[in-house]
Design a protein around this motif. Sequence first.
Motif, PDB file in Angstrom:
ATOM      1  N   PRO A  61       8.739  24.973 -16.811  1.00 65.55           N
ATOM      2  CA  PRO A  61       6.848  25.142 -17.533  1.00 65.55           C
ATOM      3  C   PRO A  61       6.445  24.312 -18.767  1.00 65.55           C
ATOM      4  CG  PRO A  61       7.293  27.386 -16.274  1.00 65.55           C
ATOM      5  CD  PRO A  61       8.634  26.467 -16.417  1.00 65.55           C
ATOM      6  N   HIS A  62       7.427  24.350 -19.337  1.00 71.33           N
ATOM      7  CA  HIS A  62       7.030  23.759 -20.756  1.00 71.33           C
ATOM      8  C   HIS A  62       7.228  22.688 -20.778  1.00 71.33           C
ATOM      9  CE1 HIS A  62       7.919  27.847 -22.537  1.00 71.33           C
ATOM     10  NE2 HIS A  62       6.942  27.727 -23.719  1.00 71.33           N
ATOM     11  N   GLN A  63       8.237  22.454 -19.913  1.00 70.69           N
ATOM     12  CA  GLN A  63       7.817  20.607 -19.878  1.00 70.69           C
ATOM     13  C   GLN A  63       7.113  19.863 -19.031  1.00 70.69           C
ATOM     14  OE1 GLN A  63      11.951  20.738 -18.130  1.00 70.69           O
ATOM     15  NE2 GLN A  63      12.169  18.555 -18.787  1.00 70.69           N
ATOM     16  N   LYS A  64       6.360  20.937 -18.194  1.00 66.14           N
ATOM     17  CA  LYS A  64       5.090  20.069 -17.711  1.00 66.14           C
ATOM     18  C   LYS A  64       3.684  19.934 -17.966  1.00 66.14           C
ATOM     19  CE  LYS A  64       7.167  21.555 -13.065  1.00 66.14           C
ATOM     20  NZ  LYS A  64       7.110  22.299 -11.713  1.00 66.14           N
ATOM     21  N   VAL A  65       3.317  21.272 -18.608  1.00 61.79           N
ATOM     22  CA  VAL A  65       2.900  21.417 -19.927  1.00 61.79           C
ATOM     23  C   VAL A  65       2.746  19.777 -20.661  1.00 61.79           C
ATOM     24  CG1 VAL A  65       1.391  22.594 -21.115  1.00 61.79           C
ATOM     25  CG2 VAL A  65       1.958  23.671 -18.707  1.00 61.79           C
ATOM     26  N   THR A  66       4.014  20.335 -21.931  1.00 61.43           N
ATOM     27  CA  THR A  66       4.140  19.255 -22.574  1.00 61.43           C
ATOM     28  C   THR A  66       3.632  17.546 -22.265  1.00 61.43           C
ATOM     29  OG1 THR A  66       5.207  20.759 -23.409  1.00 61.43           O
ATOM     30  CG2 THR A  66       5.639  18.469 -24.035  1.00 61.43           C
ATOM     31  N   VAL A  67       4.400  17.028 -20.632  1.00 59.12           N
ATOM     32  CA  VAL A  67       3.922  16.128 -20.635  1.00 59.12           C
ATOM     33  C   VAL A  67       2.727  15.812 -19.921  1.00 59.12           C
ATOM     34  CG1 VAL A  67       4.562  14.799 -18.558  1.00 59.12           C
ATOM     35  CG2 VAL A  67       6.237  15.619 -19.203  1.00 59.12           C
ATOM     36  N   ALA A  68       1.764  16.475 -19.280  1.00 58.74           N
ATOM     37  CA  ALA A  68       0.273  16.495 -19.362  1.00 58.74           C
ATOM     38  C   ALA A  68       0.171  16.591 -20.148  1.00 58.74           C
ATOM     39  CB  ALA A  68      -0.236  17.879 -17.596  1.00 58.74           C
ATOM     40  N   LEU A  69       0.036  17.146 -21.571  1.00 63.84           N
ATOM     41  CA  LEU A  69      -0.953  17.449 -22.668  1.00 63.84           C
ATOM     42  C   LEU A  69      -0.753  16.117 -23.224  1.00 63.84           C
ATOM     43  CD1 LEU A  69      -0.774  20.925 -23.705  1.00 63.84           C
ATOM     44  CD2 LEU A  69      -2.650  19.601 -22.611  1.00 63.84           C
ATOM     45  N   ARG A  70       0.754  15.415 -23.462  1.00 58.37           N
ATOM     46  CA  ARG A  70       1.073  14.600 -24.338  1.00 58.37           C
ATOM     47  C   ARG A  70       0.159  12.689 -23.235  1.00 58.37           C
ATOM     48  NH1 ARG A  70       5.614  15.082 -27.493  1.00 58.37           N
ATOM     49  NH2 ARG A  70       5.643  17.126 -28.675  1.00 58.37           N
ATOM     50  N   MET A  71       0.049  12.941 -22.409  1.00 64.78           N
ATOM     51  CA  MET A  71      -0.283  11.782 -21.864  1.00 64.78           C
ATOM     52  C   MET A  71      -1.964  11.968 -21.818  1.00 64.78           C
ATOM     53  SD  MET A  71       1.997  12.190 -17.899  1.00 64.78           S
ATOM     54  CE  MET A  71       1.031  10.853 -17.648  1.00 64.78           C
ATOM     55  N   MET A  72      -2.741  13.166 -21.959  1.00 64.79           N
ATOM     56  CA  MET A  72      -4.038  13.159 -22.262  1.00 64.79           C
ATOM     57  C   MET A  72      -3.859  12.653 -23.446  1.00 64.79           C
ATOM     58  SD  MET A  72      -5.081  16.192 -19.488  1.00 64.79           S
ATOM     59  CE  MET A  72      -4.259  17.465 -20.888  1.00 64.79           C
ATOM     60  N   THR A  73      -3.790  13.324 -24.624  1.00 63.68           N
ATOM     61  CA  THR A  73      -3.540  13.452 -25.483  1.00 63.68           C
ATOM     62  C   THR A  73      -3.806  11.676 -26.897  1.00 63.68           C
ATOM     63  OG1 THR A  73      -3.383  15.707 -25.821  1.00 63.68           O
ATOM     64  CG2 THR A  73      -2.810  13.955 -27.948  1.00 63.68           C
ATOM     65  N   TYR A  74      -1.899  11.472 -26.017  1.00 64.45           N
ATOM     66  CA  TYR A  74      -2.084   9.948 -26.818  1.00 64.45           C
ATOM     67  C   TYR A  74      -2.331   8.910 -25.745  1.00 64.45           C
ATOM     68  CZ  TYR A  74       0.299  12.798 -29.984  1.00 64.45           C
ATOM     69  OH  TYR A  74       1.324  13.808 -30.989  1.00 64.45           O
ATOM     70  N   GLY A  75      -2.848   9.220 -24.503  1.00 63.02           N
ATOM     71  CA  GLY A  75      -2.750   8.230 -23.590  1.00 63.02           C
ATOM     72  C   GLY A  75      -2.049   7.685 -22.885  1.00 63.02           C
ATOM     73  N   ASP A  79       5.349   5.916 -16.939  1.00 63.93           N
ATOM     74  CA  ASP A  79       6.330   5.942 -17.144  1.00 63.93           C
ATOM     75  C   ASP A  79       6.766   6.295 -18.484  1.00 63.93           C
ATOM     76  OD1 ASP A  79       5.134   4.142 -18.189  1.00 63.93           O
ATOM     77  OD2 ASP A  79       6.339   1.920 -17.114  1.00 63.93           O
ATOM     78  N   SER A  80       6.716   6.009 -19.351  1.00 61.29           N
ATOM     79  CA  SER A  80       7.028   6.058 -20.654  1.00 61.29           C
ATOM     80  C   SER A  80       7.277   7.910 -21.226  1.00 61.29           C
ATOM     81  CB  SER A  80       5.595   5.915 -21.845  1.00 61.29           C
ATOM     82  OG  SER A  80       4.978   7.685 -21.688  1.00 61.29           O
ATOM     83  N   MET A  81       7.397   8.372 -20.481  1.00 56.35           N
ATOM     84  CA  MET A  81       7.611   9.886 -20.855  1.00 56.35           C
ATOM     85  C   MET A  81       9.267  10.098 -19.927  1.00 56.35           C
ATOM     86  SD  MET A  81       5.212  12.088 -21.586  1.00 56.35           S
ATOM     87  CE  MET A  81       4.834  10.594 -22.656  1.00 56.35           C
ATOM     88  N   ASP A  82       9.234   8.717 -19.099  1.00 59.70           N
ATOM     89  CA  ASP A  82      10.369   9.524 -18.630  1.00 59.70           C
ATOM     90  C   ASP A  82      11.958   8.428 -19.578  1.00 59.70           C
ATOM     91  OD1 ASP A  82      13.019   8.959 -16.775  1.00 59.70           O
ATOM     92  OD2 ASP A  82      13.439   6.790 -16.965  1.00 59.70           O
ATOM     93  N   GLU A  83      11.678   8.520 -20.669  1.00 62.47           N
ATOM     94  CA  GLU A  83      12.189   8.347 -21.625  1.00 62.47           C
ATOM     95  C   GLU A  83      12.472   9.984 -23.239  1.00 62.47           C
ATOM     96  OE1 GLU A  83      11.034   4.987 -24.092  1.00 62.47           O
ATOM     97  OE2 GLU A  83      10.937   3.858 -22.602  1.00 62.47           O
ATOM     98  N   THR A  84      11.562  10.047 -23.167  1.00 66.37           N
ATOM     99  CA  THR A  84      11.356  11.160 -23.740  1.00 66.37           C
ATOM    100  C   THR A  84      11.960  12.899 -22.927  1.00 66.37           C
ATOM    101  OG1 THR A  84       9.207  11.533 -23.839  1.00 66.37           O
ATOM    102  CG2 THR A  84      10.251  10.400 -25.727  1.00 66.37           C
ATOM    103  N   HIS A  85      11.732  12.842 -22.083  1.00 56.75           N
ATOM    104  CA  HIS A  85      11.258  14.004 -21.130  1.00 56.75           C
ATOM    105  C   HIS A  85      12.049  14.011 -19.835  1.00 56.75           C
ATOM    106  CE1 HIS A  85       8.248  15.697 -23.966  1.00 56.75           C
ATOM    107  NE2 HIS A  85       7.536  14.643 -24.136  1.00 56.75           N
ATOM    108  N   GLY A  86      12.620  12.679 -19.593  1.00 63.58           N
ATOM    109  CA  GLY A  86      13.184  13.240 -18.364  1.00 63.58           C
ATOM    110  C   GLY A  86      12.564  13.211 -16.901  1.00 63.58           C
ATOM    111  N   MET A  87      11.261  12.678 -17.133  1.00 61.92           N
ATOM    112  CA  MET A  87      10.482  13.360 -15.111  1.00 61.92           C
ATOM    113  C   MET A  87       9.506  12.159 -15.067  1.00 61.92           C
ATOM    114  SD  MET A  87       7.021  15.355 -15.668  1.00 61.92           S
ATOM    115  CE  MET A  87       7.761  16.676 -16.393  1.00 61.92           C
ATOM    116  N   SER A  88      10.474  11.720 -14.093  1.00 60.75           N
ATOM    117  CA  SER A  88      10.142  10.187 -13.218  1.00 60.75           C
ATOM    118  C   SER A  88       8.524   9.744 -13.816  1.00 60.75           C
ATOM    119  CB  SER A  88      10.422  10.071 -11.778  1.00 60.75           C
ATOM    120  OG  SER A  88      10.178  10.799 -11.334  1.00 60.75           O
ATOM    121  N   GLU A  89       7.883   9.030 -12.986  1.00 57.82           N
ATOM    122  CA  GLU A  89       6.526   8.156 -13.185  1.00 57.82           C
ATOM    123  C   GLU A  89       6.179   9.100 -12.130  1.00 57.82           C
ATOM    124  OE1 GLU A  89       4.008   4.382 -12.676  1.00 57.82           O
ATOM    125  OE2 GLU A  89       5.749   3.987 -12.437  1.00 57.82           O
TER     126      GLU A  89
END
Length: 154
Positions: A61-75, A79-89
């Motif tokens: 859950p921490h990974q999912k919320v973090t990824v969503a917030l990072r995508m919104m916060t930083y735009g 596909d850039s989340m794969d490198e830092t969070h290991g999550m597919s596009e």
Amino acid sequence: MTHANLMNNYFDPNLVYTVEDFRHRFRMRRHVFERLFCDAQQVNSYFRQKRDRAGRPSFSPHQKVTVALRMMTYGSSADSMDETHGMSESTCLDTLEEFCDTIVQVYKDEYLCELNQEDLNWLLRKVEDRGFPGMIRSLDFMHWDWKNCLTGWQ
């Protein structure tokens, strides 16, 4: 491993980054993150820890919320989340959509209400005090069609 790094960096008792680092990177205080995190978990089972078909833990859950917030916060792109969070596009996009839907569902009555005249007057005073007179009024005209506007922008 990415979950362990995230927890070690920001959430465990002996965290690597300071409270100021958290606020800088997440663009919010930690207690706000925790509220969003808890509410998302309670309302939407997507944000609860599950196991995949091979029996391994899925994204936390921490990974999912973090990824969503990072995508919104930083735009950030999905596909850039794969490198830092290991999550597919596709998983990032699903996560962002689930998070946004959940937040709207939870907070719409409290924060997403239609402005009344009193609210609008308060906002106009605030923006004028900060040097942006007429700012809210300019939003009223965003629905106008411009006859000379490029077709692709209409």
